[in-house]
Design an enzyme around this catalytic site. Structure first.
Site, PDB file in Angstrom:
ATOM      1  CB  VAL A  43       6.776  -4.547  -2.378  1.00 56.89           C
ATOM      2  CG1 VAL A  43       7.120  -5.999  -2.694  1.00 56.89           C
ATOM      3  CG2 VAL A  43       5.294  -4.311  -2.620  1.00 56.89           C
ATOM      4  CE  LYS A  84      -0.367  -4.092  -1.410  1.00 53.49           C
ATOM      5  NZ  LYS A  84      -1.458  -4.320  -2.405  1.00 53.49           N
ATOM      6  CG  ASP A  89      -4.261  -0.054 -11.548  1.00 57.77           C
ATOM      7  OD1 ASP A  89      -4.189   0.742 -12.511  1.00 57.77           O
ATOM      8  OD2 ASP A  89      -3.505   0.011 -10.562  1.00 57.77           O
ATOM      9  CD  GLU A 115       7.563   4.460  -0.019  1.00 57.86           C
ATOM     10  OE1 GLU A 115       7.135   5.607   0.177  1.00 57.86           O
ATOM     11  OE2 GLU A 115       8.672   4.057   0.392  1.00 57.86           O
ATOM     12  N   GLY A 116       4.369   2.298  -2.749  1.00 57.11           N
ATOM     13  CA  GLY A 116       3.190   2.892  -3.368  1.00 57.11           C
ATOM     14  C   GLY A 116       2.313   3.521  -2.312  1.00 57.11           C
ATOM     15  CB  THR A 117      -1.028   5.098  -2.461  1.00 59.36           C
ATOM     16  OG1 THR A 117      -1.632   4.043  -3.208  1.00 59.36           O
ATOM     17  CG2 THR A 117      -0.671   6.240  -3.400  1.00 59.36           C
ATOM     18  N   GLY A 130       1.668   1.151   0.697  1.00 57.51           N
ATOM     19  CA  GLY A 130       2.735   0.773   1.611  1.00 57.51           C
ATOM     20  C   GLY A 130       4.005   0.460   0.861  1.00 57.51           C
TER      21      GLY A 130
END
Length: 438
Positions: free
Chosen positions: A108, A123, A219, A102-104, A106
């Site tokens: 996976v 995703k 990134d 999980e990330g900013t 959404g």
């Protein structure tokens, strides 16, 4: 009615998995939430020396889960994340097996593609406009990469994408663990130098490929570099053989295959786009970004240099969370910042310097812990020689080219690939994995 806009992509030469910290590769999936609308299918994901994960699935509720069709509608959570239960479908085509991260952006999830009969990673983007718009830009980048990445060897391959209940869903091939997770599972023990060489070569090839398409990743970090395969072998760790150990710490894992791919193009920028904002995850952020001097392709090469040090040492080179400490760490490892860069720093960065363009350190330190974190760092040559035996000289020279302060003087990706660290006749990584030599 549910909208499902599906775009298919070529399906050749694909491999296996993605994404974001915290990742759950090699871990048992987290406890399932109590079933509300549908009971959940519980799958234990086990990785070992086999090529594919094994799934031990509870059949207690299996018959209650529809094999086709979509689950009942549920509201998103307060942050706009899609709410799901393990075992139900994401559209009739994809069955959710586990949550991978999980990330900013959404979440996976790992899914089984009922049509292609394979495992994929999807995703699921939050149902918020700015994230939906960013996802569409990422899809544009992924399409561009897929058109030019013949054989799909450099970057994760997009399978398709669709809009489902106001969530952009991007379907990827399923790959192995990230380099960060592999290090973490090894108690942050470093990779042997010959493996670092092969990983570095592939990473630079991928970066050169992107730059030739006029794309800047922005990134790059070990979390965004995935091994193609989850297979690994245990080898003796000669640094621990002289010590007695009950937990087997004198062994470490090495990947069976050194093949890697880049992931996470949500921050990827076209050359012609605005470059005025802050980019890169903190530990891998180039000095020109911190100083507000603008950035371009060279910021990716700085990140590559930081990554190579981390693969050799097992730890991030600049472990910091604030700009002044970060700049002090750079000066401790690499020497003073160039005067011409300091005097051009933007207004936000001026406060980090005294008159005469000298860094306000240690007077500006926020704590003694911060001062100790800087003082304990070694100069770059000493740091590398502490972890590397053969090839140390070549690696130090390469890193000094990748970690040049002035982006105009920093090595380009193709230049780095021609460096003696990669071109000298050295042992192949296959021998390294077989013997466990360092």
């Amino acid at each position: 009615m549910e909208t499902q806009r599906i775009i298919e992509f070529p399906h050749k030469n694909m491999d296996k998995r993605p994404r974001k910290r915290p990742r759950l590769t090699w871990d048992v999936p987290p406890p399932l939430p109590p079933p509300k609308v549908l009971p959940a299918l519980y799958c234990v994901q086990e990785f070992g020396n086999g090529g594919m994960p094994n799934y031990a699935c509870s059949s207690m509720f299996y018959g209650a889960i529809p094999r086709t069709g979509s689950p009942p509608w549920r509201p998103d959570d307060k942050d706009g994340h899609y709410v799901f239960a393990i075992g139900e479908n994401l559209t009739p085509r994809y069955r959710i097996l586990s949550k991978m991260g999980e990330g900013t952006f959404g979440q996976v999830v790992e899914c089984f593609d009922n049509e292609k009969k394979e495992l994929v990673a999807i995703k699921i983007v939050r149902s918020i406009n700015k994230y939906r718009e960013a996802a569409m830009i990422e899809i544009d980048v992924l399409q561009r990469l897929a058109r030019h990445d013949i054989g799909g060897t450099r970057c994760v391959q997009i399978r398709n994408w669709f809009d489902y209940r106001n969530h952009i869903c991007i379907v990827f091939e399923k790959l192995g663990p990230s380099l960060y997770d592999f290090l973490r599972k090894n108690s942050y023990r470093s990779f042997p130098i010959d493996l670092v060489r092969e990983l570095g070569r592939q990473l630079l090839e991928s970066v050169a490929f992107m730059h030739e398409l006029r794309l800047i990743h922005t990134d790059l970090k070990p979390e965004n570099i995935l091994l193609v395969s989850a297979e690994y072998v245990k080898v003796p760790d000669y640094k621990f053989l002289s010590r007695s150990s009950k937990d087997g710490s004198y062994f470490k894992n090495l990947p069976k295959s050194s093949a890697i791919k880049l992931i996470d193009f949500g921050s990827t920028t076209f050359e012609h786009q605005d470059h005025s904002y802050v980019v890169s995850t903190r530990h891998y952020r180039a000095p020109e970004v911190i100083l507000g001097l603008g950035w371009n392709y060279p910021c990716d090469l700085w990140s590559v240099g930081c990554i190579l040090v981390e693969l050799c040492s097992g730890e991030a080179l600049f472990q910091t969370h604030e700009n002044l400490e970060h700049l002090a760490m750079m000066e401790r490892v690499l020497g003073p910042l160039p005067h011409h860069m300091v005097i051009r720093a933007d207004r936000r960065a001026e406060k980090y310097f005294r008159r005469g363009a000298r860094l306000d350190w240690p007077d500006g330190a926020t704590s003694r812990d911060s001062m100790r974190a800087v003082w304990k760092l070694l100069r770059l040559p000493n740091l590398i020689m502490q972890h590397v035996d053969h090839s140390a000289g070549d690696l130090i020279d390469l890193l000094q080219g990748l970690l040049r302060y002035d982006p105009a003087e920093r090595l380009k990706a193709r230049e780095a690939l021609r460096h003696p660290f990669f071109t000298r006749d050295v042992r192949r990584p296959t021998l390294l994995v077989a013997t466990g030599e360092t």
